[in-house]
Design an enzyme around this catalytic site. Structure first.
Site, mmCIF file in Angstrom:
data_model
loop_
_atom_site.group_PDB
_atom_site.id
_atom_site.type_symbol
_atom_site.label_atom_id
_atom_site.label_comp_id
_atom_site.label_asym_id
_atom_site.label_seq_id
_atom_site.Cartn_x
_atom_site.Cartn_y
_atom_site.Cartn_z
ATOM 1 N N THR A 27 -20.545 -16.069 -21.091
ATOM 2 C CA THR A 27 -19.628 -15.039 -22.306
ATOM 3 C C THR A 27 -18.410 -14.737 -22.568
ATOM 4 O O THR A 27 -17.818 -13.928 -23.635
ATOM 5 C CB THR A 27 -21.195 -14.147 -23.148
ATOM 6 O OG1 THR A 27 -21.417 -13.317 -21.328
ATOM 7 C CG2 THR A 27 -22.470 -14.904 -22.889
ATOM 8 N N ARG A 35 -30.302 -16.075 -26.422
ATOM 9 C CA ARG A 35 -29.950 -14.629 -26.131
ATOM 10 C C ARG A 35 -29.920 -13.848 -26.367
ATOM 11 O O ARG A 35 -30.319 -12.687 -26.590
ATOM 12 C CB ARG A 35 -31.699 -15.053 -25.205
ATOM 13 C CG ARG A 35 -32.533 -16.075 -25.320
ATOM 14 C CD ARG A 35 -33.386 -16.290 -24.706
ATOM 15 N NE ARG A 35 -34.861 -17.755 -25.007
ATOM 16 C CZ ARG A 35 -34.097 -18.523 -24.255
ATOM 17 N NH1 ARG A 35 -32.739 -18.973 -23.661
ATOM 18 N NH2 ARG A 35 -34.572 -20.127 -24.618
ATOM 19 N N HIS A 122 -28.303 -29.574 -17.195
ATOM 20 C CA HIS A 122 -28.694 -29.447 -18.326
ATOM 21 C C HIS A 122 -27.575 -30.771 -18.943
ATOM 22 O O HIS A 122 -27.468 -30.701 -19.684
ATOM 23 C CB HIS A 122 -29.094 -28.356 -19.598
ATOM 24 C CG HIS A 122 -29.971 -28.045 -18.906
ATOM 25 N ND1 HIS A 122 -30.462 -26.273 -19.339
ATOM 26 C CD2 HIS A 122 -31.304 -28.123 -18.253
ATOM 27 C CE1 HIS A 122 -31.961 -25.693 -18.751
ATOM 28 N NE2 HIS A 122 -31.902 -26.804 -18.412
ATOM 29 N N CYS A 133 -24.479 -49.471 -25.128
ATOM 30 C CA CYS A 133 -24.206 -50.214 -24.373
ATOM 31 C C CYS A 133 -23.341 -49.168 -22.967
ATOM 32 O O CYS A 133 -23.156 -49.436 -21.994
ATOM 33 C CB CYS A 133 -22.186 -50.759 -24.753
ATOM 34 S SG CYS A 133 -21.356 -49.855 -25.537
ATOM 35 N N THR A 193 -28.263 -14.923 -17.281
ATOM 36 C CA THR A 193 -29.521 -16.482 -17.223
ATOM 37 C C THR A 193 -30.582 -15.653 -17.705
ATOM 38 O O THR A 193 -31.176 -14.692 -16.521
ATOM 39 C CB THR A 193 -29.709 -17.311 -16.083
ATOM 40 O OG1 THR A 193 -30.939 -17.908 -16.715
ATOM 41 C CG2 THR A 193 -30.066 -17.005 -14.727
ATOM 42 N N SER A 194 -32.384 -15.850 -18.545
ATOM 43 C CA SER A 194 -33.066 -14.208 -18.816
ATOM 44 C C SER A 194 -34.244 -15.345 -18.059
ATOM 45 O O SER A 194 -34.321 -14.513 -18.122
ATOM 46 C CB SER A 194 -32.996 -15.220 -20.715
ATOM 47 O OG SER A 194 -33.244 -16.244 -20.667
ATOM 48 N N ASN A 216 -27.684 -9.230 -14.669
ATOM 49 C CA ASN A 216 -27.536 -10.102 -15.494
ATOM 50 C C ASN A 216 -28.086 -8.552 -16.376
ATOM 51 O O ASN A 216 -28.278 -7.743 -15.839
ATOM 52 C CB ASN A 216 -28.976 -10.715 -16.212
ATOM 53 C CG ASN A 216 -28.838 -11.797 -17.288
ATOM 54 O OD1 ASN A 216 -28.060 -12.536 -17.094
ATOM 55 N ND2 ASN A 216 -29.974 -11.331 -18.309
ATOM 56 N N ILE A 234 -20.482 -9.640 -15.533
ATOM 57 C CA ILE A 234 -20.302 -10.402 -14.834
ATOM 58 C C ILE A 234 -18.848 -10.936 -14.434
ATOM 59 O O ILE A 234 -18.932 -10.818 -13.226
ATOM 60 C CB ILE A 234 -21.596 -11.548 -14.622
ATOM 61 C CG1 ILE A 234 -21.380 -12.539 -13.360
ATOM 62 C CG2 ILE A 234 -21.372 -13.015 -16.170
ATOM 63 C CD1 ILE A 234 -22.789 -13.104 -13.488
#
Ligand code: NAD
Length: 248
Positions: A27, A35, A122, A133, A193-194, A216, A234
């Protein structure tokens, strides 16, 4: 002792650090998370569908035009630069203290900062493949596509970003390597991270070492298990930690 002094001390004493992170690490690089107050989930009134609907496999297959309009405008930030968090983690890897960054992010900022051992749970916006292809396309090629839906130059099939959509499975090798890195670590730093997106969030439970640092801004389900809890931004905290470490 201030929290950043404590963290600097623990980093200095560790040889097997693993960082487990999420959208909050980026961020301060200008990429919104999901969130927070400024996150994408709070912008729902301006969006045609909720983000978790548009980021699902079913939606991608049924409405690729709406998916890519959302994806291009909200998920792609090619000009973003790493912040103090990404930079300190890359330095710790070079010093041989940090063994892996396990991230839920898809933005590639850890690699841009110089980290090489990055496990992307992810996927990444930087890898894109033709659905027919399997030809590789870069982020730049996807962004340069004239049509909203990027298509393969060879067969015209849709180019799909290598990001894990809702309803899709995580890459098993990345998952395995993440569990192994976390279970061998002596210091686990959980940051930005939440801890609500599964199965990624539950990976932190494989940690068997003595020290857990949780960085966090908002409370998480894991706060009570942390030996050190830091809620300041952070990137700024990591810059202060880097200054303490370099002052020796
Ligand atoms: P999340 O949005 O659920 O949670 C982010 C957390 O970070 C929040 O609890 C917030 O309080 C905290 N935070 C935000 N800025 C912070 C800062 N500067 N310092 C400290 N804490 C800060 O994100 P998540 O847990 O990663 O899960 C959301 C999913 O969204 C992930 O799967 C990820 O793939 C995806 N996502 C990725 C990006 C990216 O690649 N940068 C961006 C948005 C969403």
């Amino acid at each position: 002792m201030k929290p950043e002094e404590r963290l600097a001390q623990w980093l200095g004493e560790s040889r097997n650090i693993v960082f487990f992170g999420g959208a909050g690490t980026s961020t301060e690089s200008g990429i919104p998370d999901f969130r927070s107050a400024a996150g994408l989930y709070r912008q729902e009134e301006q969006l045609p569908y909720p983000p978790e609907v548009m980021l699902s496999r079913t939606f991608f297959m049924e409405h690729p035009d709406i998916f890519f309009a959302f994806y291009r405008s909200k998920m792609l930030h090619p000009a973003a630069e790493p912040n103090g968090c990404h930079r300190l983690l890359a330095d710790l890897e070079k010093e041989g203290r940090l063994q892996a960054v396990v991230t839920q992010n898809i933005d590639g900022l850890h690699q841009k900062a110089g980290s090489s051992r990055v496990l992307e749970l992810h996927g990444s916006v930087h890898r894109n493949y033709c659905m027919k292809c399997a030809r590789f396309y870069s982020l730049e090629e996807v962004m340069a596509a004239e049509d909203t839906v990027p298509r393969c130059q060879h067969d015209g099939a849709i180019i799909k970003p290598d990001v894990v959509l809702y309803e899709e499975e995580l890459n098993q090798e990345t998952l395995y390597n993440s569990v192994e890195a976390i279970s061998r670590a002596d210091l686990l730093i959980i940051g930005g991270t939440s801890l609500t997106v599964q199965p990624a969030a539950s990976l932190v439970t494989y940690f068997k070492g003595a020290r857990t640092v949780l960085m966090n801004a908002d409370p998480t389900p894991y706060d009570a298990k942390a030996n050190l809890l830091i809620t300041d931004p952070i990137g700024q905290v990591m810059e202060r930690v880097a200054a303490i470490l370099s002052a020796g």
